[in-house]
Design a protein around this motif. Structure first.
Motif, PDB file in Angstrom:
ATOM      1  N   LEU A  31       2.146   1.749  -3.469  1.00 18.12           N
ATOM      2  CA  LEU A  31       1.163   2.165  -4.336  1.00 18.12           C
ATOM      3  C   LEU A  31       0.856   3.546  -4.430  1.00 18.12           C
ATOM      4  O   LEU A  31       0.583   4.184  -5.454  1.00 18.12           O
ATOM      5  CB  LEU A  31      -0.271   1.393  -3.970  1.00 18.12           C
ATOM      6  CG  LEU A  31      -0.863   0.090  -4.638  1.00 18.12           C
ATOM      7  CD1 LEU A  31      -2.055  -0.341  -4.039  1.00 18.12           C
ATOM      8  CD2 LEU A  31      -0.533  -0.401  -6.061  1.00 18.12           C
ATOM      9  N   PHE A  32       0.793   4.314  -3.239  1.00 18.00           N
ATOM     10  CA  PHE A  32       0.448   5.506  -2.841  1.00 18.00           C
ATOM     11  C   PHE A  32       1.730   6.665  -2.997  1.00 18.00           C
ATOM     12  O   PHE A  32       1.539   7.810  -2.949  1.00 18.00           O
ATOM     13  CB  PHE A  32      -0.495   5.724  -1.716  1.00 18.00           C
ATOM     14  CG  PHE A  32      -1.653   5.322  -2.162  1.00 18.00           C
ATOM     15  CD1 PHE A  32      -2.858   6.054  -2.716  1.00 18.00           C
ATOM     16  CD2 PHE A  32      -2.070   3.948  -1.356  1.00 18.00           C
ATOM     17  CE1 PHE A  32      -3.870   5.341  -2.891  1.00 18.00           C
ATOM     18  CE2 PHE A  32      -3.394   3.583  -1.816  1.00 18.00           C
ATOM     19  CZ  PHE A  32      -4.386   3.978  -2.445  1.00 18.00           C
ATOM     20  N   ARG A  49      -2.215   0.671  -9.252  1.00 18.40           N
ATOM     21  CA  ARG A  49      -2.793   1.179  -8.229  1.00 18.40           C
ATOM     22  C   ARG A  49      -4.471   1.290  -8.479  1.00 18.40           C
ATOM     23  O   ARG A  49      -5.218   1.028  -7.707  1.00 18.40           O
ATOM     24  CB  ARG A  49      -2.535   2.606  -7.694  1.00 18.40           C
ATOM     25  CG  ARG A  49      -3.104   3.597  -6.593  1.00 18.40           C
ATOM     26  CD  ARG A  49      -2.859   4.915  -6.651  1.00 18.40           C
ATOM     27  NE  ARG A  49      -3.353   5.471  -7.883  1.00 18.40           N
ATOM     28  CZ  ARG A  49      -2.852   6.573  -8.574  1.00 18.40           C
ATOM     29  NH1 ARG A  49      -1.838   7.414  -7.810  1.00 18.40           N
ATOM     30  NH2 ARG A  49      -3.512   6.984  -9.498  1.00 18.40           N
ATOM     31  N   ASP A  50      -4.632   1.559  -9.737  1.00 17.76           N
ATOM     32  CA  ASP A  50      -5.887   2.062 -10.029  1.00 17.76           C
ATOM     33  C   ASP A  50      -6.731   0.751 -10.033  1.00 17.76           C
ATOM     34  O   ASP A  50      -7.841   0.632  -9.862  1.00 17.76           O
ATOM     35  CB  ASP A  50      -6.141   2.613 -11.554  1.00 17.76           C
ATOM     36  CG  ASP A  50      -5.575   4.168 -11.400  1.00 17.76           C
ATOM     37  OD1 ASP A  50      -5.441   4.744 -10.103  1.00 17.76           O
ATOM     38  OD2 ASP A  50      -5.379   4.627 -12.436  1.00 17.76           O
ATOM     39  N   THR A  74      -4.564  -8.181   1.411  1.00 17.28           N
ATOM     40  CA  THR A  74      -4.068  -7.645   0.072  1.00 17.28           C
ATOM     41  C   THR A  74      -3.176  -8.720  -0.897  1.00 17.28           C
ATOM     42  O   THR A  74      -3.030  -8.496  -1.955  1.00 17.28           O
ATOM     43  CB  THR A  74      -3.259  -6.260   0.221  1.00 17.28           C
ATOM     44  OG1 THR A  74      -2.129  -6.449   0.954  1.00 17.28           O
ATOM     45  CG2 THR A  74      -4.254  -5.360   0.791  1.00 17.28           C
ATOM     46  N   LEU A  87      -8.767   5.546  -0.991  1.00 17.67           N
ATOM     47  CA  LEU A  87      -7.553   5.858   0.094  1.00 17.67           C
ATOM     48  C   LEU A  87      -8.219   6.441   1.725  1.00 17.67           C
ATOM     49  O   LEU A  87      -7.506   5.562   2.569  1.00 17.67           O
ATOM     50  CB  LEU A  87      -6.552   6.989  -0.511  1.00 17.67           C
ATOM     51  CG  LEU A  87      -5.521   7.344   0.406  1.00 17.67           C
ATOM     52  CD1 LEU A  87      -4.594   6.101   0.953  1.00 17.67           C
ATOM     53  CD2 LEU A  87      -4.574   8.516   0.107  1.00 17.67           C
ATOM     54  N   ILE A 108       0.847  -1.019  -0.042  1.00 13.92           N
ATOM     55  CA  ILE A 108      -0.081  -0.050  -0.042  1.00 13.92           C
ATOM     56  C   ILE A 108       0.884   1.147   0.075  1.00 13.92           C
ATOM     57  O   ILE A 108       0.543   2.312  -0.707  1.00 13.92           O
ATOM     58  CB  ILE A 108      -0.804  -0.104   1.144  1.00 13.92           C
ATOM     59  CG1 ILE A 108      -2.186  -1.172   1.026  1.00 13.92           C
ATOM     60  CG2 ILE A 108      -1.484   1.491   1.437  1.00 13.92           C
ATOM     61  CD1 ILE A 108      -2.767  -1.484   2.039  1.00 13.92           C
ATOM     62  N   GLU A 129       0.842   3.444 -11.439  1.00 12.89           N
ATOM     63  CA  GLU A 129      -0.283   4.247 -11.283  1.00 12.89           C
ATOM     64  C   GLU A 129      -1.544   3.326 -11.847  1.00 12.89           C
ATOM     65  O   GLU A 129      -2.776   3.005 -11.259  1.00 12.89           O
ATOM     66  CB  GLU A 129      -0.633   5.478 -12.139  1.00 12.89           C
ATOM     67  CG  GLU A 129       0.075   6.650 -11.303  1.00 12.89           C
ATOM     68  CD  GLU A 129      -0.169   7.809 -12.056  1.00 12.89           C
ATOM     69  OE1 GLU A 129      -0.814   8.056 -12.943  1.00 12.89           O
ATOM     70  OE2 GLU A 129       0.682   9.004 -11.720  1.00 12.89           O
TER      71      GLU A 129
END
Length: 283
Positions: free
Chosen positions: A157-158, A167-168, A198, A178, A154, A164
């Protein structure tokens, strides 16, 4: 009849053994006395275990291996089991680490590891645990675990460590935002379970080189900061748990890179623990 349980933070495997033969086996939610109080654990015994054992018969012995089974927590669980299984002549509550070591090495030496929602390891001499590097939990340690893998994932991802697009895809597939993730980690109970969950997405996207590297690095950190501290490079290393089992290729690579001899990987200790009962019964 003997009831054997192997419990992590997320799941408990239960098995009733009669004369060396498994007669009833089922899974339920995890029991961890460091994360759950006596009342919560009692609700699991009443709501899940009693319903499955109703037609089995009298339980004369309980052998429970669990995460968080240390010091006063052992006494608390021992008391709970004795009240719940009133006909049990013997109740043994031990750490899940001892159960894993017995399942992996029997009566031989080795370095046993657990890689599931949490992570742990020990030096085992064939009788008991002779050394244990403290895992410290998923905030301070637990390298290699599903919870730490989820935290690293996580974060990446951010914070730009992964694409990206990935992440999407994760947000679309999970239905999370988020703020949802922040809420689950910082405000809801059992954030370690959420983080470890996850892993399903991660395992299905290992064709992403950045993600696979993240997985391998997590395992390398486990070997570096846990297994290698025993200074027993000649001993075999074995691992149990869902994370070890489903990522065994990446785990084996990480072990080689850190100079460890990964000999055996099993999903759950239960089959081996039942086999040990059978061997004792047939002896």
């Amino acid at each position: 009849m003997k009831l054997i349980a192997d419990s992590g933070s997320t799941k408990t495997d239960w098995c009733v053994v009669d004369g060396g033969t498994a007669v009833c086996r089922f899974a339920g939610q995890g029991i961890n006395p460091f994360q759950q109080d006596a009342r919560s654990i009692e609700r699991i015994l009443v709501g899940e275990v009693a319903a499955r054992l109703g037609s089995v018969g009298m339980i004369g012995e309980v052998e429970f291996y669990g995460a968080g089974c240390r010091d006063d927590k052992v006494a608390m669980l021992d008391g709970l089991f004795r009240r719940f299984f009133v006909n049990a002549e013997k109740v043994e509550v031990s750490s899940d680490m001892l159960g894993a070591a017995r399942a992996l090495f029997g009566r031989g030496w080795g370095i046993a590891c657990i890689l599931g929602t949490g992570a742990n390891s020990c030096l085992y001499d064939g009788n008991g645990i002779v050394a244990n590097v403290p895992p410290l939990g998923y905030v301070l340690g637990d390298e290699g675990s599903g919870a730490v893998l989820g935290r690293l994932f996580i974060n990446a991802l951010f914070k730009g460590g992964l694409s990206e697009a990935l992440r999407d895809e994760f947000l679309a597939e999970s239905g999370l935002t988020l703020p949802d993730i922040i809420n689950k980690v910082y405000r809801e109970p059992m954030p370690n379970r959420f983080l470890a969950s996850t892993s399903v997405f991660i395992r299905n996207h290992l064709d992403d080189n950045g993600l696979r590297t993240l997985v391998i690095d997590n395992f390398r950190s486990f070997f570096k900061h846990n297994v290698n501290l025993y200074n027993r490079s000649g001993l075999p290393v074995g691992a149990v748990g869902s994370i070890a089992y489903y990522y065994k290729e990446e785990l084996a690579l990480a072990a080689r890179l850190e100079g460890c001899k990964l000999q055996k990987v099993i999903k759950s200790p239960m089959d081996e623990l039942v086999k040990m009962c059978r061997d004792v019964h047939n002896a």
